[in-house]
Scaffold this motif. Structure first.
Motif, PDB file in Angstrom:
ATOM      1  N   LEU A 184       0.826  -1.206   0.000  1.00 31.33           N
ATOM      2  CA  LEU A 184       0.000   0.000   0.000  1.00 31.33           C
ATOM      3  C   LEU A 184       0.860   1.254   0.000  1.00 31.33           C
ATOM      4  O   LEU A 184       0.570   2.222  -0.721  1.00 31.33           O
ATOM      5  CB  LEU A 184      -0.934  -0.008   1.212  1.00 31.33           C
ATOM      6  N   TRP A 185       1.924   1.250   0.793  1.00 27.99           N
ATOM      7  CA  TRP A 185       2.816   2.407   0.822  1.00 27.99           C
ATOM      8  C   TRP A 185       3.579   2.535  -0.495  1.00 27.99           C
ATOM      9  O   TRP A 185       3.827   3.647  -0.965  1.00 27.99           O
ATOM     10  CB  TRP A 185       3.787   2.306   1.996  1.00 27.99           C
ATOM     11  N   ARG A 186       3.946   1.412  -1.072  1.00 27.92           N
ATOM     12  CA  ARG A 186       4.631   1.457  -2.366  1.00 27.92           C
ATOM     13  C   ARG A 186       3.727   2.121  -3.418  1.00 27.92           C
ATOM     14  O   ARG A 186       4.178   2.975  -4.191  1.00 27.92           O
ATOM     15  CB  ARG A 186       4.993   0.037  -2.797  1.00 27.92           C
ATOM     16  N   LYS A 187       2.454   1.752  -3.390  1.00 23.70           N
ATOM     17  CA  LYS A 187       1.499   2.344  -4.328  1.00 23.70           C
ATOM     18  C   LYS A 187       1.281   3.822  -4.023  1.00 23.70           C
ATOM     19  O   LYS A 187       1.168   4.666  -4.936  1.00 23.70           O
ATOM     20  CB  LYS A 187       0.175   1.579  -4.250  1.00 23.70           C
ATOM     21  N   GLY A 188       1.245   4.166  -2.722  1.00 21.24           N
ATOM     22  CA  GLY A 188       1.061   5.556  -2.340  1.00 21.24           C
ATOM     23  C   GLY A 188       2.209   6.437  -2.782  1.00 21.24           C
ATOM     24  O   GLY A 188       1.998   7.547  -3.309  1.00 21.24           O
ATOM     25  N   TYR A 189       3.441   5.966  -2.595  1.00 23.95           N
ATOM     26  CA  TYR A 189       4.598   6.728  -3.059  1.00 23.95           C
ATOM     27  C   TYR A 189       4.540   6.926  -4.567  1.00 23.95           C
ATOM     28  O   TYR A 189       4.844   8.012  -5.071  1.00 23.95           O
ATOM     29  CB  TYR A 189       5.883   5.983  -2.687  1.00 23.95           C
ATOM     30  N   ASP A 248      10.628   1.026  -3.376  1.00 28.48           N
ATOM     31  CA  ASP A 248      11.178   0.348  -2.195  1.00 28.48           C
ATOM     32  C   ASP A 248      12.411   1.068  -1.678  1.00 28.48           C
ATOM     33  O   ASP A 248      12.633   1.147  -0.459  1.00 28.48           O
ATOM     34  CB  ASP A 248      11.515  -1.104  -2.541  1.00 28.48           C
ATOM     35  N   ARG A 249      13.229   1.589  -2.569  1.00 28.88           N
ATOM     36  CA  ARG A 249      14.413   2.334  -2.140  1.00 28.88           C
ATOM     37  C   ARG A 249      14.008   3.594  -1.386  1.00 28.88           C
ATOM     38  O   ARG A 249      14.627   3.951  -0.371  1.00 28.88           O
ATOM     39  CB  ARG A 249      15.273   2.685  -3.354  1.00 28.88           C
ATOM     40  N   LEU A 250      12.976   4.276  -1.862  1.00 27.66           N
ATOM     41  CA  LEU A 250      12.517   5.478  -1.185  1.00 27.66           C
ATOM     42  C   LEU A 250      11.889   5.152   0.170  1.00 27.66           C
ATOM     43  O   LEU A 250      12.050   5.907   1.135  1.00 27.66           O
ATOM     44  CB  LEU A 250      11.512   6.224  -2.064  1.00 27.66           C
ATOM     45  N   LEU A 251      11.172   4.031   0.262  1.00 27.16           N
ATOM     46  CA  LEU A 251      10.574   3.622   1.533  1.00 27.16           C
ATOM     47  C   LEU A 251      11.630   3.363   2.600  1.00 27.16           C
ATOM     48  O   LEU A 251      11.389   3.594   3.791  1.00 27.16           O
ATOM     49  CB  LEU A 251       9.729   2.361   1.329  1.00 27.16           C
ATOM     50  N   ASN A 252      12.798   2.881   2.190  1.00 28.62           N
ATOM     51  CA  ASN A 252      13.848   2.513   3.138  1.00 28.62           C
ATOM     52  C   ASN A 252      14.805   3.654   3.463  1.00 28.62           C
ATOM     53  O   ASN A 252      15.721   3.466   4.269  1.00 28.62           O
ATOM     54  CB  ASN A 252      14.649   1.330   2.585  1.00 28.62           C
ATOM     55  N   LEU A 253      14.620   4.813   2.850  1.00 25.93           N
ATOM     56  CA  LEU A 253      15.503   5.941   3.135  1.00 25.93           C
ATOM     57  C   LEU A 253      15.254   6.476   4.543  1.00 25.93           C
ATOM     58  O   LEU A 253      14.116   6.612   4.986  1.00 25.93           O
ATOM     59  CB  LEU A 253      15.274   7.066   2.131  1.00 25.93           C
ATOM     60  N   SER A 254      16.325   6.782   5.254  1.00 27.23           N
ATOM     61  CA  SER A 254      16.200   7.435   6.551  1.00 27.23           C
ATOM     62  C   SER A 254      16.052   8.938   6.358  1.00 27.23           C
ATOM     63  O   SER A 254      16.226   9.463   5.253  1.00 27.23           O
ATOM     64  CB  SER A 254      17.438   7.146   7.404  1.00 27.23           C
ATOM     65  N   TYR A 255      15.740   9.631   7.436  1.00 27.56           N
ATOM     66  CA  TYR A 255      15.650  11.093   7.362  1.00 27.56           C
ATOM     67  C   TYR A 255      16.985  11.696   6.923  1.00 27.56           C
ATOM     68  O   TYR A 255      17.022  12.630   6.106  1.00 27.56           O
ATOM     69  CB  TYR A 255      15.240  11.668   8.712  1.00 27.56           C
ATOM     70  N   GLN A 256      18.066  11.179   7.474  1.00 27.87           N
ATOM     71  CA  GLN A 256      19.379  11.710   7.120  1.00 27.87           C
ATOM     72  C   GLN A 256      19.706  11.447   5.656  1.00 27.87           C
ATOM     73  O   GLN A 256      20.324  12.275   4.986  1.00 27.87           O
ATOM     74  CB  GLN A 256      20.449  11.092   8.033  1.00 27.87           C
ATOM     75  N   ASP A 257      19.294  10.292   5.156  1.00 28.27           N
ATOM     76  CA  ASP A 257      19.525   9.985   3.736  1.00 28.27           C
ATOM     77  C   ASP A 257      18.774  10.961   2.837  1.00 28.27           C
ATOM     78  O   ASP A 257      19.304  11.426   1.823  1.00 28.27           O
ATOM     79  CB  ASP A 257      19.077   8.553   3.425  1.00 28.27           C
ATOM     80  N   ILE A 258      17.519  11.252   3.214  1.00 26.59           N
ATOM     81  CA  ILE A 258      16.725  12.182   2.402  1.00 26.59           C
ATOM     82  C   ILE A 258      17.377  13.567   2.370  1.00 26.59           C
ATOM     83  O   ILE A 258      17.498  14.195   1.316  1.00 26.59           O
ATOM     84  CB  ILE A 258      15.293  12.266   2.946  1.00 26.59           C
TER      85      ILE A 258
END
Length: 470
Positions: free
Chosen positions: A317-322, A356-366
């Motif tokens: 669901l989050w993958r689809k939302g992103y 999936d890569r964006l879902l796994n990013l941390s705040y610092q990575d972003i």
């Protein structure tokens, strides 16, 4: 002649410091995002925050009476305390004896192979055989796991003892508002029940400490044996089994599943076996009646599912939302930025889907990767905040609330199913017992109209303590 007075410069208002406004680009992170990013940098603090807000507070709030609220709060706060204190102090206690037994300093001089995550230690030990270090880490891991798990299993029994000492009653149904549920009265006396609960807690803790000490000794001594065998041309049978073929494959899989990373339990297998299951099985084992046991089974199944397996439902669901929020061109731009960062770091471009890569990013990575793209960065931060609020807090709270209210209704129906029997007993009783009272809930007394249908039978007739007595 007097000189003319020098005019005074205009008085300016005191200069205010450049305060960062909430959500402004200069702030880089809004107030909410700064807090979540800080929690993310400190995993133990993040864990406690989620535990308290998503589990402890809702459970305490959703209580039928103040007696039950104090009873629930005792267990919830003890579980959070076990998590915090064990993570802070227990790893340091178990590593020292393993290090002394294994004599690791002779093989890995200048490197503490037990303290840091193994992925950070291994590169500094390139060219050396790491089997002794891995075996020692296994000893330290299980030396931590067994006392940690035993504390969670023993906590419900200790809670029961404290509740009985405070209320001078061993009747769970009375505690939740059913004062006349005579068929669920415990068969032991109060003092006998308190002794049983206290001894059950002490025996569980003793078993965990014993298994933990055995793990420390076994892991340390095996690591020492492996270290001594390294200079003997691999003649040791244990070293041969762990260095080649299926033995190496099995040991490596076992090591990855149970290696203690830092000061916390990590990995789904280790977390389920030594954190989730002991806490919930102890909760069920320590139930004080059949009604409480049924409630705990339902609550435990719900919590374990959402804590360990819900990601299989929520991640798609989050993958689809992103994908819908960021659209095609924006996703392509995200992929281009992340691929460029990987190439710059000497890593080949990832083949994982960009969502999936964006879902796994941390705040610092972003913040780091999208520093030159403030609009895209802010979009990703908003999505990550929404994921934290809905996925990590909203889902546990809503499902826990629904199950708790379902339990209230089910327990009421099960107890009221015995009401006709109790009424007949009261009619012929010389003591003149009071009428049966409806239980209390967070919304007041539950009326009979709230019951959707009449239960056909009685769950858990008789004393539950007789079934748990050993």
């Amino acid at each position: 002649m007097l000189r003319p007075a020098t005019p005074m410069p205009p008085i300016l208002p005191p200069r205010q410091p450049n305060r960062l406004k909430f959500g402004s680009p200069a702030a880089e992170l809004g107030l909410l995002t700064r807090g979540l990013a800080s929690l993310e940098k400190h995993p133990l603090a993040e864990l406690l925050f989620k535990d308290v807000t998503a589990f402890n507070i809702p459970k305490i709030a959703l209580s039928r009476t103040w007696k039950e609220r104090w009873d629930t709060a005792t267990l919830e706060l003890s579980n959070s305390g076990i998590t915090l204190l064990s993570s802070l102090f227990l790893p340091h206690l178990v590593r020292w004896p393993v290090n002394q037994l294994a004599q690791l300093s002779q093989h890995y001089a200048g490197t503490d192979v037990l303290k840091e995550e193994f992925s950070k230690v291994a590169p500094r030990l390139a060219g050396k055989n790491l089997l002794p270090a891995k075996m020692a880490r296994m000893g330290a891991s299980f030396g931590f796991f067994f006392p940690f798990a035993a504390a969670f299993w023993a906590a419900p029994f200790a809670r029961n003892w404290l509740t009985m000492k405070r209320t001078q009653s061993a009747n769970f149904e009375s505690m939740i508002g059913f004062h006349e549920a005579g068929s669920h009265q415990p068969q032991r006396t109060l003092q006998e029940e308190m002794a049983y609960q206290r001894n059950a807690a002490l025996k569980t803790l003793a078993a965990g400490l014993g298994l933990g000490l055995a793990s420390l000794l076994t892991g340390g001594l095996l690591a020492r044996r492996l270290g001594k065998s390294l200079g003997k041309n691999l003649q040791d049978s244990l070293l041969q089994k762990l260095s080649s073929g299926n033995g190496q494959k099995l040991f490596e899989g076992f090591f990855k599943a149970f290696d203690l990373k830092g000061n916390q339990v990590n990995g789904q297998t280790a977390t389920l076996l030594f954190w989730g299951m002991p806490a919930y099985l102890g909760w069920i084992h320590g139930a004080r009646s059949g009604n409480e046991r049924r409630e705990r089974v339902i609550q435990s199944a719900n919590a374990i599912f959402w804590f360990f397996f819900a990601s299989k439902l929520t991640t798609p669901l989050w993958r689809k939302g992103y994908k819908e929020v960021l659209k095609g061109e924006t996703l392509a731009k995200c992929k281009q930025i992340l691929d460029a960062k990987d190439v710059k770091a000497g890593v080949s471009a990832a083949t994982t889907k960009i969502e999936d890569r964006l879902l796994n990013l941390s705040y610092q990575d972003i913040l780091k990767h999208f520093e030159t793209e403030p609009t895209l960065r802010n979009q990703l931060l908003k999505l990550k905040n929404a994921k934290f609020a809905l996925n990590d807090l909203g889902v546990p709270i809503s499902t826990l609330t629904a199950v708790q209210l379902f339990n209230f209704n089910l327990t009421e129906r099960k107890i009221k199913a015995t009401q006709p029997i109790q009424s007949q007993l009261q009619t012929h009783s010389p003591n003149g017992l009071k009428p049966f009272n409806a239980p209390l809930t967070p919304f007041g007394a539950v009326s009979s109209s709230f019951v959707p249908f009449q239960a056909a039978g009685v769950w858990g007739q008789g004393s539950a303590f007789a079934t748990t007595q050993q």
